[in-house]
Design an enzyme around this catalytic site. Structure first.
Site, mmCIF file in Angstrom:
data_model
loop_
_atom_site.group_PDB
_atom_site.id
_atom_site.type_symbol
_atom_site.label_atom_id
_atom_site.label_comp_id
_atom_site.label_asym_id
_atom_site.label_seq_id
_atom_site.Cartn_x
_atom_site.Cartn_y
_atom_site.Cartn_z
ATOM 1 N N ASP A 33 0.849 -1.191 0.000
ATOM 2 C CA ASP A 33 0.000 0.000 0.000
ATOM 3 C C ASP A 33 0.889 1.247 0.000
ATOM 4 O O ASP A 33 1.884 1.314 0.721
ATOM 5 C CB ASP A 33 -0.921 0.001 1.234
ATOM 6 N N ASN A 89 -12.926 -3.269 2.300
ATOM 7 C CA ASN A 89 -13.878 -2.162 2.374
ATOM 8 C C ASN A 89 -14.790 -2.245 1.149
ATOM 9 O O ASN A 89 -14.296 -2.394 0.028
ATOM 10 C CB ASN A 89 -13.133 -0.824 2.392
ATOM 11 N N GLN A 96 -14.568 2.313 1.004
ATOM 12 C CA GLN A 96 -13.838 1.962 -0.223
ATOM 13 C C GLN A 96 -13.561 3.219 -1.040
ATOM 14 O O GLN A 96 -14.470 4.014 -1.307
ATOM 15 C CB GLN A 96 -14.644 0.956 -1.056
ATOM 16 N N VAL A 98 -10.847 2.984 -3.719
ATOM 17 C CA VAL A 98 -10.454 2.479 -5.039
ATOM 18 C C VAL A 98 -11.430 1.353 -5.409
ATOM 19 O O VAL A 98 -11.518 0.336 -4.702
ATOM 20 C CB VAL A 98 -9.001 1.960 -5.035
ATOM 21 N N HIS A 102 -10.087 -5.252 -3.525
ATOM 22 C CA HIS A 102 -8.775 -5.501 -2.928
ATOM 23 C C HIS A 102 -8.946 -5.945 -1.490
ATOM 24 O O HIS A 102 -9.861 -5.509 -0.795
ATOM 25 C CB HIS A 102 -7.874 -4.259 -3.009
ATOM 26 N N HIS A 104 -7.004 -5.880 2.037
ATOM 27 C CA HIS A 104 -5.881 -5.330 2.795
ATOM 28 C C HIS A 104 -5.330 -6.437 3.699
ATOM 29 O O HIS A 104 -6.102 -7.152 4.356
ATOM 30 C CB HIS A 104 -6.355 -4.188 3.717
HETATM 31 P P1 AMP Z 1 -9.809 1.372 0.203
HETATM 32 O O1 AMP Z 1 -10.099 2.509 1.119
HETATM 33 O O2 AMP Z 1 -10.138 0.036 0.812
HETATM 34 O O3 AMP Z 1 -10.397 1.552 -1.175
HETATM 35 O O4 AMP Z 1 -8.231 1.344 0.076
HETATM 36 C C1 AMP Z 1 -7.519 1.827 -1.019
HETATM 37 C C2 AMP Z 1 -6.075 1.721 -0.650
HETATM 38 O O5 AMP Z 1 -5.304 1.858 -1.826
HETATM 39 C C3 AMP Z 1 -5.602 2.803 0.327
HETATM 40 O O6 AMP Z 1 -5.067 2.179 1.495
HETATM 41 C C4 AMP Z 1 -4.537 3.554 -0.468
HETATM 42 O O7 AMP Z 1 -3.452 3.983 0.322
HETATM 43 C C5 AMP Z 1 -4.115 2.521 -1.502
HETATM 44 N N1 AMP Z 1 -3.594 3.052 -2.748
HETATM 45 C C6 AMP Z 1 -4.124 4.014 -3.535
HETATM 46 N N2 AMP Z 1 -3.368 4.208 -4.629
HETATM 47 C C7 AMP Z 1 -2.338 3.335 -4.552
HETATM 48 C C8 AMP Z 1 -1.221 3.036 -5.381
HETATM 49 N N3 AMP Z 1 -1.011 3.688 -6.539
HETATM 50 N N4 AMP Z 1 -0.363 2.070 -4.983
HETATM 51 C C9 AMP Z 1 -0.553 1.416 -3.822
HETATM 52 N N5 AMP Z 1 -1.599 1.642 -3.001
HETATM 53 C C10 AMP Z 1 -2.482 2.581 -3.350
#
Ligand code: AMP
Length: 114
Positions: A33, A89, A96, A98, A102, A104
Site C-alpha cells: 500500500d 472495504n 472503499q 479504489v 482488494h 488489505h
Molecule cells: P480502500 O479505502 O479500501 O479503497 O483502500 C484503497 C487503498 O489503496 C488505500 O489504502 C490507499 O493507500 C491505496 N492506494 C491508492 N493508490 C495506490 C497506489 N497507486 N499504490 C498502492 N496503493 C495505493
C-alpha cells in the site's frame, strides 16, 4: 482479462503504474500500500477488474478462494508470525476509495487497534 481504463489498480496490473509488487500469478497481484497503516500493509487484487465485493459473481468463487488461500502464505513471508488483519472495504459507506476489489493485509508494529 477485463480491465477498466480509468482504474489505477488495473494500471498496476498492466504495468502502466509503478507498484512495489511482492507476489503475482495468473489470477492476482499483491503490492505494498502506498500509504501504509501498519508496518506491513499489502493489497491483494484480482488481475481482472471487479469493482467491489458487491460485484463478485458466482463464477468468481475459485478466484476469491485462491486469493484468500494465498494470504496466510504472504503473511508468513512478511514475517507476521504473531497474526495479521485482513480487511475488505465495500462501497463508499464501507470506506472503499479504489473501486477495484482488494483485500488489505496488515500486521506488525503500528497495527492500530480496532
Ligand atoms: P480502500 O479505502 O479500501 O479503497 O483502500 C484503497 C487503498 O489503496 C488505500 O489504502 C490507499 O493507500 C491505496 N492506494 C491508492 N493508490 C495506490 C497506489 N497507486 N499504490 C498502492 N496503493 C495505493
Amino acid at each position: 482479462m477485463s480491465t477498466q481504463p480509468d482504474c489505477i489498480f488495473c494500471k498496476i496490473v498492466a504495468g502502466e503504474l509503478p507498484a512495489s509488487i511482492v507476489y503475482q500469478d495468473a489470477q492476482m497481484v499483491v503490492f505494498r500500500d502506498i500509504a501504509p497503516k501498519a508496518e506491513v500493509h499489502l493489497l491483494a487484487i484480482p488481475r481482472k477488474h471487479i469493482a467491489s465485493l458487491d460485484d463478485l459473481a458466482a463464477n468468481d468463487a475459485e478466484l476469491i478462494a485462491h486469493m484468500m488461500l494465498k494470504l496466510p502464505e504472504l503473511a508468513r513471508e512478511q514475517g507476521l508470525t504473531d497474526g495479521y488483519r485482513t480487511i475488505i472495504n465495500t462501497g463508499a459507506g464501507g470506506g472503499q476509495v479504489v473501486f477495484h476489489l482488494h483485500i488489505h493485509l496488515l500486521g506488525g508494529k503500528r497495527l492500530p487497534g480496532f
